[in-house]
Design a protein around this motif. Structure first.
Motif, short mmCIF file in Angstrom:
data_model
loop_
_atom_site.label_atom_id
_atom_site.label_comp_id
_atom_site.label_asym_id
_atom_site.label_seq_id
_atom_site.Cartn_x
_atom_site.Cartn_y
_atom_site.Cartn_z
N ALA A 1 0.83 -1.21 0.00
CA ALA A 1 0.00 0.00 0.00
C ALA A 1 0.87 1.26 0.00
CB ALA A 1 -0.92 0.00 1.21
N LEU A 2 1.95 1.24 0.76
CA LEU A 2 2.88 2.38 0.77
C LEU A 2 3.52 2.56 -0.60
CD1 LEU A 2 4.57 1.77 4.24
CD2 LEU A 2 3.14 3.73 3.64
N SER A 3 3.89 1.45 -1.23
CA SER A 3 4.49 1.51 -2.56
C SER A 3 3.48 2.01 -3.59
CB SER A 3 4.99 0.12 -2.95
OG SER A 3 5.51 0.13 -4.27
N ASP A 4 2.22 1.62 -3.44
CA ASP A 4 1.18 1.99 -4.41
C ASP A 4 0.89 3.48 -4.44
OD1 ASP A 4 0.87 -0.62 -5.20
OD2 ASP A 4 -0.94 -1.00 -4.03
N VAL A 5 1.25 4.20 -3.37
CA VAL A 5 1.04 5.65 -3.37
C VAL A 5 2.35 6.40 -3.61
CG1 VAL A 5 -0.99 5.52 -1.90
CG2 VAL A 5 1.26 5.82 -0.84
N GLY A 6 3.36 5.68 -4.15
CA GLY A 6 4.61 6.31 -4.52
C GLY A 6 5.54 6.65 -3.39
N MET A 7 5.40 5.95 -2.25
CA MET A 7 6.27 6.23 -1.11
C MET A 7 7.69 5.74 -1.40
SD MET A 7 6.40 7.52 1.96
CE MET A 7 4.78 7.45 2.74
N PRO A 8 8.70 6.62 -1.29
CA PRO A 8 10.08 6.16 -1.47
C PRO A 8 10.48 5.21 -0.33
CG PRO A 8 9.94 8.58 -1.39
CD PRO A 8 8.61 8.05 -1.01
N ARG A 9 11.18 4.14 -0.65
CA ARG A 9 11.67 3.17 0.34
C ARG A 9 10.57 2.75 1.31
NH1 ARG A 9 14.93 7.34 0.14
NH2 ARG A 9 14.33 8.04 2.22
N PRO A 10 9.49 2.17 0.80
CA PRO A 10 8.35 1.84 1.66
C PRO A 10 8.69 0.88 2.79
CG PRO A 10 8.14 0.79 -0.49
CD PRO A 10 9.25 1.78 -0.60
N ASP A 11 9.64 -0.04 2.55
CA ASP A 11 10.01 -0.98 3.60
C ASP A 11 10.69 -0.29 4.77
OD1 ASP A 11 12.02 -0.42 1.78
OD2 ASP A 11 13.08 -2.30 2.11
N GLU A 12 11.37 0.84 4.50
CA GLU A 12 11.99 1.62 5.57
C GLU A 12 10.96 2.50 6.27
OE1 GLU A 12 15.41 3.81 4.32
OE2 GLU A 12 16.23 2.14 3.13
N VAL A 13 10.10 3.14 5.50
CA VAL A 13 9.07 4.00 6.07
C VAL A 13 8.16 3.21 7.00
CG1 VAL A 13 7.04 5.41 5.51
CG2 VAL A 13 9.14 5.65 4.17
N PHE A 14 7.95 1.94 6.70
CA PHE A 14 7.14 1.06 7.53
C PHE A 14 7.59 1.10 8.98
CE2 PHE A 14 6.29 -3.08 9.45
CZ PHE A 14 4.95 -3.30 9.14
N HIS A 15 8.90 1.27 9.22
CA HIS A 15 9.45 1.24 10.58
C HIS A 15 9.63 2.65 11.18
CE1 HIS A 15 10.23 -3.06 10.36
NE2 HIS A 15 10.74 -2.87 9.16
N HIS A 16 9.24 3.69 10.45
CA HIS A 16 9.41 5.06 10.92
C HIS A 16 8.20 5.53 11.73
CE1 HIS A 16 12.60 6.36 7.71
NE2 HIS A 16 13.05 5.47 8.58
N TYR A 17 8.44 6.55 12.55
CA TYR A 17 7.37 7.24 13.26
C TYR A 17 6.90 8.42 12.41
CZ TYR A 17 8.85 4.56 17.35
OH TYR A 17 9.16 3.55 18.22
N ALA A 18 5.69 8.89 12.66
CA ALA A 18 5.14 9.97 11.85
C ALA A 18 6.01 11.23 11.91
CB ALA A 18 3.71 10.29 12.32
N PHE A 19 6.59 11.53 13.10
CA PHE A 19 7.39 12.75 13.23
C PHE A 19 8.70 12.68 12.46
CE2 PHE A 19 8.55 10.15 16.95
CZ PHE A 19 9.94 10.12 16.84
#
Length: 286
Positions: free
Chosen positions: A138-156
């Motif tokens: 889902a993250l990849s489908d909206v053009g998120m760069p490095r979705p596997d890394e963003v998965f582990h990030h906090y919103a801030f």
């Protein structure tokens, strides 16, 4: 305008805040339909009642401080009669929401991935491994760069644009048939706004998603919406196809909204609307 097979049908909706002499009627006898795969833009200045409409559709209004009358039907069900269990089943999985402030869409002490896992496991009954795969996709489908890394990030740890894109991914991961987007680009810079609108348009077309886009920004509405509803002081003053309303507005308030859009050159009322529509539709097509 009547939609042949409405996914969402609102009839004579009125919302009043407070009571007695302090009562404020935020929405007045509003009626509209949204068809399957149709994008409707609800426009108007701040305080016109746009967000109240979205909150009423999702059952988010405080029953102790507001009175609601009328009927809201989603897939032929009167959602105003739902109990808390029925609302939990509908919110997210059938009706998604994209809020104005992307940072407030997420718990600041929980990672993006953990929050997506919780929603996917609860609504879709997936295992954690299946939910993680679905979340990253889902993250990849909206053009998120490095979705596997963003998965582990906090919103801030994300920029405003990335955070709003993550919120869009969260909403889309549950595969709703209707998405409510309340001022989705208001807190973003112009580059992030353009990127988010582009991905919203792609997702809508790929999934044949129905959308209600709420905004005071006519540029945003011109890019996305098939039809426009113009709202002022809780009432719909004008509605119609996007091109028709922007190129040939019938109400003085609609003309005022169009003329309020900043430009490098001056245009008369009708030409301003025509220029606004053509510029934004050409950008989307490119």
């Amino acid at each position: 305008m009547t939609v042949k097979t409405p996914l969402l049908s609102i009839n004579e909706l009125s919302v009043t805040y407070g009571s007695g002499t302090d009562a404020v009627k935020a929405v007045r006898n509003l009626s509209c339909d949204i068809g399957c795969a149709e994008v409707v833009g609800l426009v108007g200045e701040s305080g016109s009642g746009k967000s109240t409409v979205a909150q009423a559709i999702l059952g988010l209004l405080d029953s102790d401080n507001s009175a609601i009358s009328g009927r809201i039907e989603f897939s032929a069900d009167n959602v105003l009669a739902y109990d808390s269990a029925q609302w939990r089943a509908v919110r997210g999985s059938r009706i998604g929401m994209l809020f104005q402030s992307p940072e407030s869409s997420f718990n600041p002490v929980t990672t993006i991935g953990e929050q997506m896992l919780e929603s996917l496991c609860w609504h879709k009954a997936l295992s954690k491994a299946q939910a993680k795969t679905a979340a990253i996709k889902a993250l990849s489908d909206v053009g998120m760069p490095r979705p596997d890394e963003v998965f582990h990030h906090y919103a801030f740890e994300l920029s405003g644009g990335m955070c709003q894109r993550a919120a869009l991914a969260l909403a889309m991961s549950l595969q709703p048939s209707l998405l409510l987007a309340d001022e989705p680009t208001a807190s973003l810079d112009v580059v992030a706004q353009a990127e988010l609108v582009r991905w919203m348009g792609r997702v809508q077309k790929q999934r044949q998603l129905a959308m209600l886009v709420i905004s005071h920004d006519l540029n945003l509405i011109a890019r996305l919406a098939d039809r426009i509803l113009v709202m002022y002081q809780g009432e719909i003053l004008e509605q119609g196809p996007t091109r028709s309303v922007l190129e040939n507005p019938q109400h003085d308030y609609t003309r005022a909204l169009i003329n309020a859009v900043p430009r490098l050159t001056k245009y008369p009322s009708i030409s301003a609307g025509e220029s606004l529509y053509q510029a934004n539709t050409e950008e989307v097509q490119s």
